[in-house]
Scaffold this motif. Structure first.
Motif, PDB file in Angstrom:
ATOM      1  N   ASN A 136      -2.624   1.068   3.952  1.00 49.17           N
ATOM      2  CA  ASN A 136      -3.928   1.454   3.409  1.00 49.17           C
ATOM      3  C   ASN A 136      -3.979   1.037   1.939  1.00 49.17           C
ATOM      4  O   ASN A 136      -3.049   0.406   1.422  1.00 49.17           O
ATOM      5  CB  ASN A 136      -4.202   2.948   3.604  1.00 49.17           C
ATOM      6  N   SER A 137      -5.023   1.387   1.260  1.00 47.13           N
ATOM      7  CA  SER A 137      -5.164   1.017  -0.148  1.00 47.13           C
ATOM      8  C   SER A 137      -4.917   2.231  -1.023  1.00 47.13           C
ATOM      9  O   SER A 137      -5.035   3.376  -0.587  1.00 47.13           O
ATOM     10  CB  SER A 137      -6.566   0.451  -0.421  1.00 47.13           C
ATOM     11  N   SER A 143      -0.394  -1.096  -3.314  1.00 51.17           N
ATOM     12  CA  SER A 143      -0.632  -0.349  -2.072  1.00 51.17           C
ATOM     13  C   SER A 143       0.559  -0.492  -1.126  1.00 51.17           C
ATOM     14  O   SER A 143       0.577   0.101  -0.053  1.00 51.17           O
ATOM     15  CB  SER A 143      -1.902  -0.850  -1.378  1.00 51.17           C
ATOM     16  N   ASP A 144       1.558  -1.309  -1.526  1.00 44.79           N
ATOM     17  CA  ASP A 144       2.761  -1.485  -0.710  1.00 44.79           C
ATOM     18  C   ASP A 144       3.980  -1.495  -1.622  1.00 44.79           C
ATOM     19  O   ASP A 144       4.446  -2.539  -2.086  1.00 44.79           O
ATOM     20  CB  ASP A 144       2.695  -2.784   0.096  1.00 44.79           C
ATOM     21  N   ILE A 145       4.491  -0.306  -1.855  1.00 41.39           N
ATOM     22  CA  ILE A 145       5.637  -0.181  -2.753  1.00 41.39           C
ATOM     23  C   ILE A 145       6.914  -0.729  -2.122  1.00 41.39           C
ATOM     24  O   ILE A 145       7.900  -0.993  -2.817  1.00 41.39           O
ATOM     25  CB  ILE A 145       5.817   1.298  -3.168  1.00 41.39           C
ATOM     26  N   LEU A 146       6.892  -0.916  -0.804  1.00 44.21           N
ATOM     27  CA  LEU A 146       8.093  -1.397  -0.109  1.00 44.21           C
ATOM     28  C   LEU A 146       8.462  -2.820  -0.512  1.00 44.21           C
ATOM     29  O   LEU A 146       9.611  -3.238  -0.326  1.00 44.21           O
ATOM     30  CB  LEU A 146       7.880  -1.321   1.407  1.00 44.21           C
ATOM     31  N   THR A 147       7.514  -3.570  -1.052  1.00 45.75           N
ATOM     32  CA  THR A 147       7.804  -4.941  -1.475  1.00 45.75           C
ATOM     33  C   THR A 147       8.168  -5.009  -2.955  1.00 45.75           C
ATOM     34  O   THR A 147       8.412  -6.106  -3.484  1.00 45.75           O
ATOM     35  CB  THR A 147       6.596  -5.852  -1.201  1.00 45.75           C
ATOM     36  N   SER A 148       8.191  -3.877  -3.622  1.00 43.00           N
ATOM     37  CA  SER A 148       8.470  -3.850  -5.059  1.00 43.00           C
ATOM     38  C   SER A 148       9.958  -3.831  -5.339  1.00 43.00           C
ATOM     39  O   SER A 148      10.738  -3.142  -4.656  1.00 43.00           O
ATOM     40  CB  SER A 148       7.822  -2.616  -5.703  1.00 43.00           C
TER      41      SER A 148
END
Length: 335
Positions: A136-137, A143-148
């Motif tokens: 979601n946003s 909106s996607d902390i998993l790629t940080s």
């Protein structure tokens, strides 16, 4: 010979037995003991031999054979000899593990059986409106902390995107153990677990606390299927039982979006710990009234779960407000 053909011995045999009784026994116990011992030994050998041949011949012989006038007393004596011989055995049921349609796992078997390990398959639950997993946003920096970069971490109390703010609250060290309910509760290593929850004010980073990225992190399970997070005890916001969210991924490389998760679920905070933290720990003032207005049975997530699922979804916790809490929970999943 059929059962209907069995006959008890005649009265003449009983009279002969009574007439010969005194001739075969002495008048004192000392005289009778050797003869009694010999007869018991003979009866036991005969009974064991008969049972051996009957077992070889099959159940039909045991059901169809008839004794020579022993009646119920003879049956009792025979049973006693069998028990004394040590040849009788008890059968113990083997426990079996089954997973219900709702995702719960139960152990069944006789009351004398036991299982060396057990685990409950946790039900899937909503990720809620604040996952920051790309599904979601958000109003925050991503909106996607998993790629940080930096999301893989054990201590999740501080923000790591833009700020380094540390979330205040009662320190909680949570160890999660991931087990395979389809393989005798074997540990699952190399899986990634993403944990997130609200702060003590009931706000979620990247959403209602948009400038923060605290209380979110990913860990990879070790050879024991375990990960450990250092975090805080979450607050209680209006309408929900205090909880934490988590997602399980097949590997770290697949933990890039919530769409790849193999399990999304939640952990319910223990009522006793909520009662110990909220009224007495600094910063949890709003949680006191919110917690008083909710219950597990009416919660829109936990309310429809079984008692076994609720037990598995509730971490075991020990500690205090001053010293912090240590928590453990087992995540069962069928693989």
């Amino acid at each position: 010979m059929s059962i209907s053909e069995c006959r008890r011995p005649g009265q003449d045999q009983n009279r002969n037995h009574n007439q010969n009784h005194d001739n075969r026994h002495g008048h004192h116990l000392a005289d009778d003991l050797p003869l009694m011992a010999a007869q018991l030994g003979l009866q036991r050998r005969r009974a064991l031999a008969w049972l051996g041949s009957a077992a070889a011949a099959g159940p039909a012989l045991l059901l169809g054979g008839c004794g020579g006038g022993g009646g119920s007393d003879a049956s009792g004596s025979l049973a006693g000899l069998v028990a004394a011989s040590g040849t009788a055995s008890a059968t113990t049921a083997t426990p079996t593990t089954s997973t219900s349609s709702s995702g719960s796992s139960t152990t069944t078997g006789s009351s004398t059986s036991s299982s060396s390990s057990s685990c409950t398959a946790l039900p899937g639950e909503t990720a809620g409106p604040y996952p920051a997993d790309g599904t979601n946003s958000s109003s925050g920096s991503t909106s996607d902390i998993l790629t940080s970069s930096g999301i893989v971490r054990s201590d999740i109390r501080s923000s790591f995107l833009g700020t380094t703010t540390q979330a205040g609250g009662v320190q909680t060290t949570l160890t999660l153990t991931l087990l395979n309910t389809s393989s005798s509760c074997a540990p699952l290593s190399g899986y990634a677990i993403y944990l997130w929850h609200c702060d003590r004010d009931g706000n979620y980073s990247l959403y209602s606390a948009p400038t923060e990225s605290y209380l979110r992190g990913v860990q990879v399970t070790d050879s024991n299927g375990q990960v450990t997070f250092t975090t805080i005890f979450p607050g209680c916001y209006s309408g929900r039982w205090p909880h934490m969210h988590f997602e399980v991924f097949q590997s770290l490389s697949t933990a890039t979006t919530g769409k790849n998760s193999i399990l999304t679920s939640q952990l319910a905070m223990p009522s006793a710990v909520c009662g110990a933290v909220y009224p007495y720990a600094t910063g949890y003032t709003s949680s006191v009234a919110n917690f008083a207005a909710v219950s597990l049975s009416t919660d829109n997530v936990f309310g429809d779960n079984t008692s076994a699922q609720i037990a598995a979804m509730t971490p075991a916790m020990s500690g205090s407000v001053a010293a912090g809490y240590t928590a453990t929970a087992t995540i069962g999943i069928a693989r």
